[in-house]
Scaffold this motif. Structure first.
Motif, PDB file in Angstrom:
ATOM      1  N   ASN A 115      62.387  77.568  60.799  1.00  0.00           N
ATOM      2  CA  ASN A 115      62.205  76.171  61.194  1.00  0.00           C
ATOM      3  C   ASN A 115      61.207  76.046  62.361  1.00  0.00           C
ATOM      4  O   ASN A 115      61.539  75.602  63.450  1.00  0.00           O
ATOM      5  CB  ASN A 115      63.576  75.607  61.603  1.00  0.00           C
ATOM      6  N   VAL A 116      59.972  76.463  62.095  1.00  0.00           N
ATOM      7  CA  VAL A 116      58.911  76.449  63.103  1.00  0.00           C
ATOM      8  C   VAL A 116      57.619  75.980  62.446  1.00  0.00           C
ATOM      9  O   VAL A 116      57.320  76.373  61.310  1.00  0.00           O
ATOM     10  CB  VAL A 116      58.700  77.847  63.721  1.00  0.00           C
ATOM     11  N   TYR A 117      56.858  75.168  63.172  1.00  0.00           N
ATOM     12  CA  TYR A 117      55.614  74.611  62.653  1.00  0.00           C
ATOM     13  C   TYR A 117      54.535  74.684  63.725  1.00  0.00           C
ATOM     14  O   TYR A 117      54.848  74.728  64.924  1.00  0.00           O
ATOM     15  CB  TYR A 117      55.825  73.141  62.246  1.00  0.00           C
ATOM     16  N   GLU A 212      50.231  65.727  61.751  1.00  0.00           N
ATOM     17  CA  GLU A 212      51.191  66.526  60.994  1.00  0.00           C
ATOM     18  C   GLU A 212      50.906  68.019  61.183  1.00  0.00           C
ATOM     19  O   GLU A 212      49.774  68.417  61.443  1.00  0.00           O
ATOM     20  CB  GLU A 212      51.108  66.177  59.512  1.00  0.00           C
ATOM     21  N   PRO A 213      51.912  68.865  61.078  1.00  0.00           N
ATOM     22  CA  PRO A 213      51.704  70.307  61.218  1.00  0.00           C
ATOM     23  C   PRO A 213      50.649  70.818  60.232  1.00  0.00           C
ATOM     24  O   PRO A 213      50.600  70.382  59.080  1.00  0.00           O
ATOM     25  CB  PRO A 213      53.075  70.901  60.891  1.00  0.00           C
ATOM     26  N   PHE A 214      49.802  71.745  60.704  1.00  0.00           N
ATOM     27  CA  PHE A 214      48.818  72.346  59.807  1.00  0.00           C
ATOM     28  C   PHE A 214      49.339  73.661  59.218  1.00  0.00           C
ATOM     29  O   PHE A 214      48.738  74.209  58.298  1.00  0.00           O
ATOM     30  CB  PHE A 214      47.474  72.570  60.519  1.00  0.00           C
ATOM     31  N   TYR A 215      50.461  74.138  59.763  1.00  0.00           N
ATOM     32  CA  TYR A 215      51.067  75.349  59.205  1.00  0.00           C
ATOM     33  C   TYR A 215      52.571  75.288  59.415  1.00  0.00           C
ATOM     34  O   TYR A 215      53.046  74.903  60.494  1.00  0.00           O
ATOM     35  CB  TYR A 215      50.505  76.611  59.884  1.00  0.00           C
ATOM     36  N   GLY A 216      53.321  75.667  58.388  1.00  0.00           N
ATOM     37  CA  GLY A 216      54.776  75.658  58.489  1.00  0.00           C
ATOM     38  C   GLY A 216      55.351  77.004  58.081  1.00  0.00           C
ATOM     39  O   GLY A 216      55.057  77.506  56.990  1.00  0.00           O
ATOM     40  N   PHE A 217      56.159  77.595  58.936  1.00  0.00           N
ATOM     41  CA  PHE A 217      56.772  78.881  58.623  1.00  0.00           C
ATOM     42  C   PHE A 217      57.852  78.801  57.532  1.00  0.00           C
ATOM     43  O   PHE A 217      58.243  79.847  57.008  1.00  0.00           O
ATOM     44  CB  PHE A 217      57.336  79.522  59.894  1.00  0.00           C
ATOM     45  N   PRO A 218      58.337  77.599  57.155  1.00  0.00           N
ATOM     46  CA  PRO A 218      59.216  77.553  55.976  1.00  0.00           C
ATOM     47  C   PRO A 218      58.554  78.127  54.725  1.00  0.00           C
ATOM     48  O   PRO A 218      59.243  78.461  53.757  1.00  0.00           O
ATOM     49  CB  PRO A 218      59.499  76.052  55.818  1.00  0.00           C
ATOM     50  N   SER A 219      57.231  78.268  54.760  1.00  0.00           N
ATOM     51  CA  SER A 219      56.513  78.854  53.625  1.00  0.00           C
ATOM     52  C   SER A 219      56.900  80.315  53.396  1.00  0.00           C
ATOM     53  O   SER A 219      56.608  80.880  52.331  1.00  0.00           O
ATOM     54  CB  SER A 219      54.998  78.766  53.862  1.00  0.00           C
ATOM     55  N   LEU A 220      57.577  80.931  54.368  1.00  0.00           N
ATOM     56  CA  LEU A 220      58.056  82.301  54.193  1.00  0.00           C
ATOM     57  C   LEU A 220      59.196  82.386  53.175  1.00  0.00           C
ATOM     58  O   LEU A 220      59.571  83.472  52.757  1.00  0.00           O
ATOM     59  CB  LEU A 220      58.537  82.870  55.537  1.00  0.00           C
ATOM     60  N   ASP A 284      64.099  63.922  57.056  1.00  0.00           N
ATOM     61  CA  ASP A 284      63.108  63.943  55.977  1.00  0.00           C
ATOM     62  C   ASP A 284      62.446  65.321  55.872  1.00  0.00           C
ATOM     63  O   ASP A 284      62.272  65.854  54.778  1.00  0.00           O
ATOM     64  CB  ASP A 284      62.039  62.871  56.213  1.00  0.00           C
ATOM     65  N   ARG A 285      62.086  65.875  57.024  1.00  0.00           N
ATOM     66  CA  ARG A 285      61.420  67.183  57.009  1.00  0.00           C
ATOM     67  C   ARG A 285      62.397  68.271  56.562  1.00  0.00           C
ATOM     68  O   ARG A 285      62.036  69.195  55.830  1.00  0.00           O
ATOM     69  CB  ARG A 285      60.844  67.511  58.388  1.00  0.00           C
ATOM     70  N   ALA A 286      63.634  68.169  57.015  1.00  0.00           N
ATOM     71  CA  ALA A 286      64.641  69.173  56.651  1.00  0.00           C
ATOM     72  C   ALA A 286      64.881  69.196  55.143  1.00  0.00           C
ATOM     73  O   ALA A 286      64.928  70.267  54.522  1.00  0.00           O
ATOM     74  CB  ALA A 286      65.952  68.877  57.383  1.00  0.00           C
ATOM     75  N   TYR A 287      65.017  68.025  54.549  1.00  0.00           N
ATOM     76  CA  TYR A 287      65.259  67.969  53.103  1.00  0.00           C
ATOM     77  C   TYR A 287      64.021  68.391  52.318  1.00  0.00           C
ATOM     78  O   TYR A 287      64.129  69.080  51.297  1.00  0.00           O
ATOM     79  CB  TYR A 287      65.698  66.567  52.695  1.00  0.00           C
ATOM     80  N   ALA A 288      62.845  68.011  52.810  1.00  0.00           N
ATOM     81  CA  ALA A 288      61.603  68.382  52.116  1.00  0.00           C
ATOM     82  C   ALA A 288      61.408  69.893  52.102  1.00  0.00           C
ATOM     83  O   ALA A 288      60.931  70.468  51.109  1.00  0.00           O
ATOM     84  CB  ALA A 288      60.413  67.699  52.782  1.00  0.00           C
ATOM     85  N   ASP A 289      61.794  70.542  53.186  1.00  0.00           N
ATOM     86  CA  ASP A 289      61.597  71.993  53.304  1.00  0.00           C
ATOM     87  C   ASP A 289      62.831  72.806  52.912  1.00  0.00           C
ATOM     88  O   ASP A 289      62.850  74.024  53.101  1.00  0.00           O
ATOM     89  CB  ASP A 289      61.181  72.351  54.735  1.00  0.00           C
ATOM     90  N   LYS A 290      63.865  72.125  52.403  1.00  0.00           N
ATOM     91  CA  LYS A 290      65.107  72.801  51.997  1.00  0.00           C
ATOM     92  C   LYS A 290      65.617  73.700  53.126  1.00  0.00           C
ATOM     93  O   LYS A 290      65.862  74.898  52.939  1.00  0.00           O
ATOM     94  CB  LYS A 290      64.883  73.612  50.718  1.00  0.00           C
ATOM     95  N   LEU A 291      65.783  73.077  54.289  1.00  0.00           N
ATOM     96  CA  LEU A 291      66.078  73.809  55.514  1.00  0.00           C
ATOM     97  C   LEU A 291      67.403  74.548  55.485  1.00  0.00           C
ATOM     98  O   LEU A 291      67.498  75.693  55.945  1.00  0.00           O
ATOM     99  CB  LEU A 291      66.061  72.818  56.690  1.00  0.00           C
TER     100      LEU A 291
END
Length: 335
Positions: A115-117, A212-220, A284-291
């Protein structure tokens, strides 16, 4: 005669009141008090807060309080016994477990994404997200990366190294202990980029500090960023309480994943001074990224990712074993 009857009624009322009070007290005493230490108060820890406010812990006979212990104290308070457990990554516990005879063991997942951007202030973010484009954009910049040793800081260092750059040389790092300071560091020109999560992201966007964030670690992908852990001695001596706690957390995970209204209701209680728009942005961000984890399970593959980060950044040296860091028997018992 009427006076005697009235006196009798009054005495009976007092007696019933006393009995009711005693019964309530007994019920209250039956709840087992537990303390969970958190490194910072975050909207991302919603399932833990939901288990408190929605009564899932109480249903299991538990009275759980959460205390914020900054600067790594969320781990040391478990070691000392001042807290029953903590919410942290298994990698944080691994550092404390070196040479420990009573290691801290993770028993249920909560936040299953990193959960870091990264947000860029003052200029347009990179045009793309390829390694080459990210490396070119980050080189020569200063990043407000948070406390050294904390997960946001280590993930940022890890990315820099994965891109072939050197932290502290090719990319400078500001490392404030207060996670909320990243907004002001970028706003005041002390950093070009910030790492962070909600509600800091929304706060920075509202102030015009970044977009908006240009990089999101949820991509891991699956990544046990924040899990509940207790000492091995707790598992050995009181497995029943651990099982009850895990059951309540899995109920909360199911509830917040399925019902956004529960999420907002709980966040309003935990963050009463935060405006609703900010809380909604967090949801919204949590649900979008399946946190959040769906079932509380911490996989070996995901644990390897977290340990790869602390190993590559040099914070953790030595070997580790999944079975010594993670115990899924309590989650599996619910299946």
């Amino acid at each position: 005669m009427k006076k005697i009857r009235l006196l009798g009624i009054l005495c009976l009322a007092v007696l019933l009141g006393i009995l009711a009070g005693c019964t309530g007290g007994e019920k209250e005493e039956k709840l087992k008090k537990l303390t969970i230490a958190e490194p910072v108060h975050l909207t991302g820890y919603l399932p833990l807060y939901a288990a408190i406010h929605e009564g899932y812990f109480e249903e299991e006979g538990l009275d759980v309080e959460v205390v914020t212990a900054t600067g790594g104290a969320h781990v040391t308070t478990v070691v000392s016994g001042d807290a029953w457990g903590n919410i942290a990554g298994p990698d944080s516990n691994a550092l404390a477990n070196i040479d420990s005879k009573d290691p801290i063991v993770s028993v249920v997942n909560v936040v299953n994404r990193a959960n870091v951007y990264l947000m860029a202030g003052g200029e347009a973010p990179p045009a793309g997200a390829s390694d080459g484009e990210l490396a070119a954009f980050l080189e020569g910049k200063t990043i407000a990366a948070g406390r050294f040793g904390g997960s946001p800081n280590l993930l940022t260092r890890y990315l820099i190294m994965e891109l072939g750059l050197e932290p502290g040389k090719d990319v400078l790092l500001e490392e404030p202990a207060d996670a909320s300071a990243v907004v002001s560091l970028v706003e005041n020109g002390q950093a070009d980029i910030a790492n962070g999560a909600e509600p800091q992201i929304y706060d920075g966007i509202e102030k015009g500090v970044w977009g908006e964030p240009f990089y999101g670690f949820p991509s891991l992908g699956d990544y046990p960023y924040s899990v509940i852990s207790v000492k091995q001695s707790t598992i050995d001596e009181d497995p029943e309480t651990v099982q009850k706690f895990v059951k309540a957390i899995t109920k909360a995970l199911k509830a917040v994943n399925e019902d956004e209204e529960i999420g907002m209701r709980v966040l309003k209680k935990e963050f009463p001074t935060t405006d609703e728009a900010s809380l909604q942005a967090s949801l919204d961000r949590a649900y979008a990224d399946k946190l959040w984890s769906e079932d509380g399970y911490i996989t070996e593959e995901a644990t390897d990712k977290t340990m790869d980060v602390v190993t590559k950044t040099g914070v953790y040296k030595g070997d580790y074993k999944y079975d010594e860091l993670v115990n899924m028997e309590f989650v599996e018992a619910l299946e």
